[in-house]
Design a protein around this motif. Structure first.
Motif, PDB file in Angstrom:
ATOM      1  N   MET A  44       0.865  -1.174   0.000  1.00 34.72           N
ATOM      2  CA  MET A  44       0.000   0.000   0.000  1.00 34.72           C
ATOM      3  C   MET A  44       0.898   1.219   0.000  1.00 34.72           C
ATOM      4  O   MET A  44       1.924   1.218   0.682  1.00 34.72           O
ATOM      5  CB  MET A  44      -0.822   0.047   1.296  1.00 34.72           C
ATOM      6  CG  MET A  44      -2.190  -0.503   1.222  1.00 34.72           C
ATOM      7  SD  MET A  44      -3.067  -0.167   2.751  1.00 34.72           S
ATOM      8  CE  MET A  44      -2.492  -1.505   3.750  1.00 34.72           C
ATOM      9  N   ASP A  45       0.515   2.251  -0.722  1.00 37.03           N
ATOM     10  CA  ASP A  45       1.302   3.455  -0.586  1.00 37.03           C
ATOM     11  C   ASP A  45       0.965   4.097   0.756  1.00 37.03           C
ATOM     12  O   ASP A  45      -0.046   3.805   1.385  1.00 37.03           O
ATOM     13  CB  ASP A  45       1.119   4.407  -1.764  1.00 37.03           C
ATOM     14  CG  ASP A  45      -0.278   4.982  -1.886  1.00 37.03           C
ATOM     15  OD1 ASP A  45      -0.934   5.187  -0.859  1.00 37.03           O
ATOM     16  OD2 ASP A  45      -0.704   5.250  -3.016  1.00 37.03           O
ATOM     17  N   ILE A  46       1.845   4.967   1.213  1.00 29.38           N
ATOM     18  CA  ILE A  46       1.710   5.516   2.569  1.00 29.38           C
ATOM     19  C   ILE A  46       0.435   6.337   2.713  1.00 29.38           C
ATOM     20  O   ILE A  46      -0.254   6.232   3.732  1.00 29.38           O
ATOM     21  CB  ILE A  46       2.950   6.364   2.919  1.00 29.38           C
ATOM     22  CG1 ILE A  46       4.174   5.446   2.988  1.00 29.38           C
ATOM     23  CG2 ILE A  46       2.763   7.085   4.237  1.00 29.38           C
ATOM     24  CD1 ILE A  46       5.479   6.164   3.139  1.00 29.38           C
ATOM     25  N   GLN A  47       0.088   7.121   1.712  1.00 32.29           N
ATOM     26  CA  GLN A  47      -1.113   7.947   1.823  1.00 32.29           C
ATOM     27  C   GLN A  47      -2.373   7.087   1.907  1.00 32.29           C
ATOM     28  O   GLN A  47      -3.273   7.380   2.691  1.00 32.29           O
ATOM     29  CB  GLN A  47      -1.210   8.924   0.640  1.00 32.29           C
ATOM     30  CG  GLN A  47      -2.269   9.980   0.833  1.00 32.29           C
ATOM     31  CD  GLN A  47      -2.022  10.834   2.073  1.00 32.29           C
ATOM     32  OE1 GLN A  47      -0.949  11.358   2.259  1.00 32.29           O
ATOM     33  NE2 GLN A  47      -3.024  10.952   2.925  1.00 32.29           N
ATOM     34  N   THR A  48      -2.418   5.998   1.152  1.00 33.71           N
ATOM     35  CA  THR A  48      -3.555   5.078   1.229  1.00 33.71           C
ATOM     36  C   THR A  48      -3.629   4.449   2.612  1.00 33.71           C
ATOM     37  O   THR A  48      -4.704   4.330   3.198  1.00 33.71           O
ATOM     38  CB  THR A  48      -3.436   3.984   0.152  1.00 33.71           C
ATOM     39  OG1 THR A  48      -3.391   4.602  -1.121  1.00 33.71           O
ATOM     40  CG2 THR A  48      -4.598   3.009   0.221  1.00 33.71           C
ATOM     41  N   GLN A  49      -2.485   4.066   3.143  1.00 35.88           N
ATOM     42  CA  GLN A  49      -2.446   3.472   4.469  1.00 35.88           C
ATOM     43  C   GLN A  49      -2.927   4.478   5.519  1.00 35.88           C
ATOM     44  O   GLN A  49      -3.702   4.123   6.403  1.00 35.88           O
ATOM     45  CB  GLN A  49      -1.035   3.005   4.797  1.00 35.88           C
ATOM     46  CG  GLN A  49      -0.945   2.238   6.096  1.00 35.88           C
ATOM     47  CD  GLN A  49       0.441   1.702   6.361  1.00 35.88           C
ATOM     48  OE1 GLN A  49       1.408   2.093   5.708  1.00 35.88           O
ATOM     49  NE2 GLN A  49       0.552   0.811   7.321  1.00 35.88           N
ATOM     50  N   ILE A  50      -2.505   5.724   5.414  1.00 31.53           N
ATOM     51  CA  ILE A  50      -2.948   6.760   6.346  1.00 31.53           C
ATOM     52  C   ILE A  50      -4.460   6.945   6.259  1.00 31.53           C
ATOM     53  O   ILE A  50      -5.146   7.029   7.280  1.00 31.53           O
ATOM     54  CB  ILE A  50      -2.202   8.088   6.090  1.00 31.53           C
ATOM     55  CG1 ILE A  50      -0.745   7.951   6.533  1.00 31.53           C
ATOM     56  CG2 ILE A  50      -2.884   9.254   6.813  1.00 31.53           C
ATOM     57  CD1 ILE A  50       0.145   9.115   6.144  1.00 31.53           C
ATOM     58  N   ASN A  51      -4.985   6.984   5.046  1.00 25.42           N
ATOM     59  CA  ASN A  51      -6.429   7.153   4.870  1.00 25.42           C
ATOM     60  C   ASN A  51      -7.211   5.988   5.476  1.00 25.42           C
ATOM     61  O   ASN A  51      -8.229   6.191   6.144  1.00 25.42           O
ATOM     62  CB  ASN A  51      -6.781   7.305   3.392  1.00 25.42           C
ATOM     63  CG  ASN A  51      -6.262   8.598   2.808  1.00 25.42           C
ATOM     64  OD1 ASN A  51      -5.955   9.539   3.521  1.00 25.42           O
ATOM     65  ND2 ASN A  51      -6.137   8.636   1.497  1.00 25.42           N
ATOM     66  N   LEU A  72      -4.098   0.763  16.253  1.00 22.87           N
ATOM     67  CA  LEU A  72      -4.358   1.490  15.008  1.00 22.87           C
ATOM     68  C   LEU A  72      -3.833   2.915  15.088  1.00 22.87           C
ATOM     69  O   LEU A  72      -3.240   3.429  14.131  1.00 22.87           O
ATOM     70  CB  LEU A  72      -5.853   1.489  14.694  1.00 22.87           C
ATOM     71  CG  LEU A  72      -6.452   0.140  14.297  1.00 22.87           C
ATOM     72  CD1 LEU A  72      -7.967   0.231  14.262  1.00 22.87           C
ATOM     73  CD2 LEU A  72      -5.908  -0.321  12.960  1.00 22.87           C
ATOM     74  N   GLU A  73      -4.042   3.583  16.232  1.00 26.96           N
ATOM     75  CA  GLU A  73      -3.551   4.953  16.398  1.00 26.96           C
ATOM     76  C   GLU A  73      -2.026   4.998  16.330  1.00 26.96           C
ATOM     77  O   GLU A  73      -1.449   5.908  15.726  1.00 26.96           O
ATOM     78  CB  GLU A  73      -4.044   5.542  17.718  1.00 26.96           C
ATOM     79  CG  GLU A  73      -5.520   5.875  17.704  1.00 26.96           C
ATOM     80  CD  GLU A  73      -6.052   6.295  19.063  1.00 26.96           C
ATOM     81  OE1 GLU A  73      -5.426   5.979  20.105  1.00 26.96           O
ATOM     82  OE2 GLU A  73      -7.118   6.942  19.075  1.00 26.96           O
ATOM     83  N   GLN A  78       2.885   6.277  13.145  1.00 28.94           N
ATOM     84  CA  GLN A  78       4.092   5.805  12.459  1.00 28.94           C
ATOM     85  C   GLN A  78       4.030   6.111  10.967  1.00 28.94           C
ATOM     86  O   GLN A  78       5.021   6.538  10.371  1.00 28.94           O
ATOM     87  CB  GLN A  78       4.272   4.305  12.677  1.00 28.94           C
ATOM     88  CG  GLN A  78       4.657   3.921  14.078  1.00 28.94           C
ATOM     89  CD  GLN A  78       4.702   2.416  14.276  1.00 28.94           C
ATOM     90  OE1 GLN A  78       4.380   1.640  13.382  1.00 28.94           O
ATOM     91  NE2 GLN A  78       5.111   1.997  15.460  1.00 28.94           N
ATOM     92  N   ALA A  79       2.878   5.888  10.365  1.00 31.51           N
ATOM     93  CA  ALA A  79       2.728   6.151   8.932  1.00 31.51           C
ATOM     94  C   ALA A  79       2.863   7.646   8.641  1.00 31.51           C
ATOM     95  O   ALA A  79       3.501   8.036   7.655  1.00 31.51           O
ATOM     96  CB  ALA A  79       1.381   5.632   8.434  1.00 31.51           C
ATOM     97  N   LYS A  80       2.274   8.484   9.501  1.00 28.22           N
ATOM     98  CA  LYS A  80       2.398   9.936   9.314  1.00 28.22           C
ATOM     99  C   LYS A  80       3.849  10.381   9.469  1.00 28.22           C
ATOM    100  O   LYS A  80       4.325  11.231   8.710  1.00 28.22           O
ATOM    101  CB  LYS A  80       1.513  10.680  10.314  1.00 28.22           C
ATOM    102  CG  LYS A  80       0.039  10.605   9.982  1.00 28.22           C
ATOM    103  CD  LYS A  80      -0.784  11.367  11.015  1.00 28.22           C
ATOM    104  CE  LYS A  80      -2.255  11.363  10.690  1.00 28.22           C
ATOM    105  NZ  LYS A  80      -3.057  12.077  11.712  1.00 28.22           N
ATOM    106  N   ALA A  81       4.562   9.810  10.431  1.00 28.94           N
ATOM    107  CA  ALA A  81       5.972  10.147  10.629  1.00 28.94           C
ATOM    108  C   ALA A  81       6.799   9.732   9.412  1.00 28.94           C
ATOM    109  O   ALA A  81       7.693  10.465   8.964  1.00 28.94           O
ATOM    110  CB  ALA A  81       6.498   9.481  11.893  1.00 28.94           C
TER     111      ALA A  81
END
Length: 89
Positions: A44-51, A72-73, A78-81
């Motif tokens: 998954m790309d990072i933006q998709t994972q964040i969404n 999940l939080e 971690q994904a945002k970082a």
């Protein structure tokens, strides 16, 4: 004989309903994000994972236990970082 047939029909109807309950739970919880299980698309790309993580966190206690929400939080942070790190490079 009628009691046996009725009991058999009741058991048969209950066992056919069980997969529907299991599907409902799987559809409500995103096991791929939560525990890396049932992931048809492993990449998954990072933006998709964040969404996806954001959407699952919003479900909160309606779907997840408090421990699962915390997981999940944590994954969301971690994904945002990681996204911030990649954007800075």
């Amino acid at each position: 004989m009628k009691k046996t047939a009725l009991a058999f029909a009741a058991i048969l109807s209950l066992t056919s309903a069980l997969p529907a309950f299991a599907d409902m739970t799987n559809n409500q919880k995103d096991e791929c994000l939560l525990a890396s299980m049932n992931c048809p698309e492993a990449v998954m790309d990072i933006q998709t994972q964040i969404n996806r993580l954001t959407a699952e966190v919003k479900k909160g206690g309606r779907v997840y236990t408090p421990e699962e929400v915390a997981i999940l939080e944590n994954k969301l942070e971690q994904a945002k970082a990681m996204l911030t790190t990649l954007e800075d490079e």
